[in-house]
Design an enzyme around this catalytic site. Structure first.
Site, PDB file in Angstrom:
ATOM      1  N   TYR A   7     -23.488 -20.428 -34.750  1.00 20.25           N
ATOM      2  CA  TYR A   7     -24.215 -20.820 -34.123  1.00 20.25           C
ATOM      3  C   TYR A   7     -23.738 -19.667 -32.368  1.00 20.25           C
ATOM      4  O   TYR A   7     -24.346 -19.163 -31.509  1.00 20.25           O
ATOM      5  CB  TYR A   7     -24.340 -21.576 -33.565  1.00 20.25           C
ATOM      6  CG  TYR A   7     -25.406 -22.529 -33.096  1.00 20.25           C
ATOM      7  CD1 TYR A   7     -27.029 -21.608 -33.664  1.00 20.25           C
ATOM      8  CD2 TYR A   7     -25.744 -22.926 -31.891  1.00 20.25           C
ATOM      9  CE1 TYR A   7     -28.064 -22.492 -32.679  1.00 20.25           C
ATOM     10  CE2 TYR A   7     -26.804 -23.136 -31.149  1.00 20.25           C
ATOM     11  CZ  TYR A   7     -28.006 -23.262 -31.556  1.00 20.25           C
ATOM     12  OH  TYR A   7     -28.927 -23.940 -30.631  1.00 20.25           O
TER      13      TYR A   7
ATOM     14  N   LYS B  43     -26.531 -22.373 -24.928  1.00 18.89           N
ATOM     15  CA  LYS B  43     -27.225 -24.680 -25.232  1.00 18.89           C
ATOM     16  C   LYS B  43     -26.412 -25.439 -24.511  1.00 18.89           C
ATOM     17  O   LYS B  43     -26.795 -26.176 -23.726  1.00 18.89           O
ATOM     18  CB  LYS B  43     -27.404 -24.801 -26.083  1.00 18.89           C
ATOM     19  CG  LYS B  43     -28.357 -23.958 -27.380  1.00 18.89           C
ATOM     20  CD  LYS B  43     -29.944 -24.625 -26.875  1.00 18.89           C
ATOM     21  CE  LYS B  43     -31.006 -23.934 -27.624  1.00 18.89           C
ATOM     22  NZ  LYS B  43     -32.317 -23.217 -27.138  1.00 18.89           N
TER      23      LYS B  43
HETATM   24  P1  NAP Z   1     -39.653 -20.674 -33.519  1.00 21.50           P
HETATM   25  O1  NAP Z   1     -40.545 -20.746 -33.499  1.00 21.50           O
HETATM   26  O2  NAP Z   1     -38.884 -19.080 -33.634  1.00 21.50           O
HETATM   27  O3  NAP Z   1     -39.648 -20.142 -31.397  1.00 21.50           O
HETATM   28  C1  NAP Z   1     -39.428 -19.843 -30.689  1.00 21.50           C
HETATM   29  C2  NAP Z   1     -39.574 -19.256 -29.369  1.00 21.50           C
HETATM   30  O4  NAP Z   1     -38.794 -18.811 -28.849  1.00 21.50           O
HETATM   31  C3  NAP Z   1     -40.688 -18.333 -30.235  1.00 21.50           C
HETATM   32  O5  NAP Z   1     -42.073 -18.216 -29.765  1.00 21.50           O
HETATM   33  C4  NAP Z   1     -40.265 -16.677 -29.729  1.00 21.50           C
HETATM   34  O6  NAP Z   1     -41.249 -15.783 -29.826  1.00 21.50           O
HETATM   35  C5  NAP Z   1     -39.937 -17.494 -28.517  1.00 21.50           C
HETATM   36  N1  NAP Z   1     -39.708 -16.146 -27.728  1.00 21.50           N
HETATM   37  C6  NAP Z   1     -38.529 -15.467 -28.022  1.00 21.50           C
HETATM   38  N2  NAP Z   1     -38.303 -14.363 -26.680  1.00 21.50           N
HETATM   39  C7  NAP Z   1     -38.848 -14.662 -26.066  1.00 21.50           C
HETATM   40  C8  NAP Z   1     -39.970 -14.558 -24.754  1.00 21.50           C
HETATM   41  N3  NAP Z   1     -38.827 -13.074 -24.375  1.00 21.50           N
HETATM   42  N4  NAP Z   1     -40.843 -14.737 -24.205  1.00 21.50           N
HETATM   43  C9  NAP Z   1     -41.658 -15.697 -24.950  1.00 21.50           C
HETATM   44  N5  NAP Z   1     -41.176 -15.986 -25.703  1.00 21.50           N
HETATM   45  C10 NAP Z   1     -40.179 -15.861 -26.056  1.00 21.50           C
HETATM   46  O7  NAP Z   1     -38.225 -21.264 -33.499  1.00 21.50           O
HETATM   47  P2  NAP Z   1     -38.195 -23.186 -33.317  1.00 21.50           P
HETATM   48  O8  NAP Z   1     -36.998 -23.271 -33.748  1.00 21.50           O
HETATM   49  O9  NAP Z   1     -39.146 -23.450 -32.954  1.00 21.50           O
HETATM   50  O10 NAP Z   1     -37.431 -23.333 -31.328  1.00 21.50           O
HETATM   51  C11 NAP Z   1     -37.769 -23.486 -30.273  1.00 21.50           C
HETATM   52  C12 NAP Z   1     -36.471 -24.192 -29.466  1.00 21.50           C
HETATM   53  O11 NAP Z   1     -35.843 -25.238 -30.359  1.00 21.50           O
HETATM   54  C13 NAP Z   1     -35.400 -23.480 -29.310  1.00 21.50           C
HETATM   55  O12 NAP Z   1     -34.931 -23.465 -27.981  1.00 21.50           O
HETATM   56  C14 NAP Z   1     -34.539 -23.158 -30.487  1.00 21.50           C
HETATM   57  O13 NAP Z   1     -33.226 -22.939 -29.623  1.00 21.50           O
HETATM   58  C15 NAP Z   1     -34.664 -25.562 -30.472  1.00 21.50           C
HETATM   59  N6  NAP Z   1     -33.961 -25.449 -31.733  1.00 21.50           N
HETATM   60  C16 NAP Z   1     -34.158 -25.054 -32.355  1.00 21.50           C
HETATM   61  C17 NAP Z   1     -34.033 -25.681 -33.817  1.00 21.50           C
HETATM   62  C18 NAP Z   1     -33.828 -25.751 -35.211  1.00 21.50           C
HETATM   63  O14 NAP Z   1     -33.144 -25.963 -35.924  1.00 21.50           O
HETATM   64  N7  NAP Z   1     -35.370 -25.174 -35.663  1.00 21.50           N
HETATM   65  C19 NAP Z   1     -32.935 -27.401 -33.382  1.00 21.50           C
HETATM   66  C20 NAP Z   1     -32.541 -27.968 -32.106  1.00 21.50           C
HETATM   67  C21 NAP Z   1     -33.313 -26.526 -31.262  1.00 21.50           C
HETATM   68  P3  NAP Z   1     -40.484 -14.662 -30.489  1.00 21.50           P
HETATM   69  O15 NAP Z   1     -41.127 -15.477 -32.161  1.00 21.50           O
HETATM   70  O16 NAP Z   1     -42.041 -13.708 -30.710  1.00 21.50           O
HETATM   71  O17 NAP Z   1     -39.782 -13.953 -30.535  1.00 21.50           O
END
Ligand code: NAP
Length: 260
Positions: A155, A162
């Protein structure tokens, strides 16, 4: 009656139907919020528009959060459309794939800056842009992960990002407290999304998680959505600066039980 009746919410970070932001959008819609959705760039529009239509949302706007100009544009459009924004959700993170495997010390300077800019500073930049338009009883929410506190192999720079994001939550909560606006984060357990797929070994970690977490199950974007409703509703009116775990209890473990 919905828990978010009369509230306007703007959600950043819907990429597809697996996105945590989409789980939050669905839960907010169910609870009566008027919604706006933002996605990263033109390439995602074809996926995001039909999703938004499913919940009757027609404010669907691109915003690359690395651009102050694009943040200014979406702020102006949202204010023109809604007049105010009660709830702002930031579900955005990015790091180069090569920074998400192997030793943390291999992180490049440019990769470090990029991860911090997109995954940390963008929350502060959005808070600053929307600050004049978030009325009392409003709420800001971001998404974090336990890798901020404890080492999760691979990570790496995202864990460091984070940690900074969680510190930003506390500083923003202090700033926004004056105007009666709350700022919190949800620390979600692993969810199989696009962003998660970029972390080396995620699949194995995801499987193991369900075996050892106290509730013996993985979490879903719907679970996060429901917790987000609580944190952004008036039910949480005296909760600010907090990191709420939605992780089947994983974070309370000292040592995971060996699997038979
Ligand atoms: P996700 O569906 O891939 O969402 C991440 C989003 O960030 C995507 O829409 C992505 O767009 C966007 N993004 C990246 N660069 C960007 C930019 N320059 N401007 C605007 N948007 C941008 O994945 P997710 O897991 O749902 O992530 C959402 C949040 O939850 C993140 O903060 C992640 O760290 C957090 N989180 C996730 C998990 C997990 O296991 N999935 C666990 C804990 C926390 P693109 O696809 O175009 O890059």
């Amino acid at each position: 009656m919905g828990l978010l009746d009369g509230k306007t919410a703007l959600i950043f970070g819907v990429a597809n139907e697996r996105s945590i932001a989409w789980g939050i959008a669905q839960a907010f819609s169910r609870e009566g919020a008027e919604l706006g959705i933002s996605y990263a760039g033109e390439a995602l529009e074809r996926r995001v528009r039909p999703l938004a239509a499913q919940i009757g949302c027609d404010f669907v706007e691109p915003c690359d959060v690395a651009s102050d100009e694009q943040i200014e544009n979406i702020t102006a459009k949202a204010v023109e459309r809604f007049g105010k924004v009660d709830i702002l959700v930031h579900a955005i993170a990015f790091a180069n794939r090569e920074e998400l495997s192997g030793p943390y010390y291999n992180t490049s300077r440019a990769g470090f800056h990029l991860a911090m800019d997109i995954s940390v500073y963008s929350f502060t930049a959005l808070a600053k842009a929307f600050q004049p338009y978030i009325p009392a009883k409003g709420a800001l929410l971001t998404l974090t992960y336990y890798g901020s506190e404890k080492v999760t192999p691979n990570y790496n720079v995202m864990g460091v990002a984070k940690a900074a994001l969680e510190a930003s939550v506390r500083y923003l909560a202090y700033d926004f407290g004056r105007q009666g606006v709350r700022v919190n984060a949800i620390s979600a357990g692993p969810v199989r999304t696009l962003a998660a797929a970029g972390v080396a070994g995620f699949k194995e970690m995801y499987q193991r998680y369900a075996e050892v977490a106290p509730l013996r199950s993985n979490i879903t974007a719907e679970d996060v959505g429901n917790a987000a409703v609580f944190l952004c509703s008036d039910l949480a009116s005296k909760i600010t600066g907090e990191i709420l775990f939605v992780d089947s209890g994983y974070n309370i473990l000292g040592v995971a039980e060996p699997i038979e």
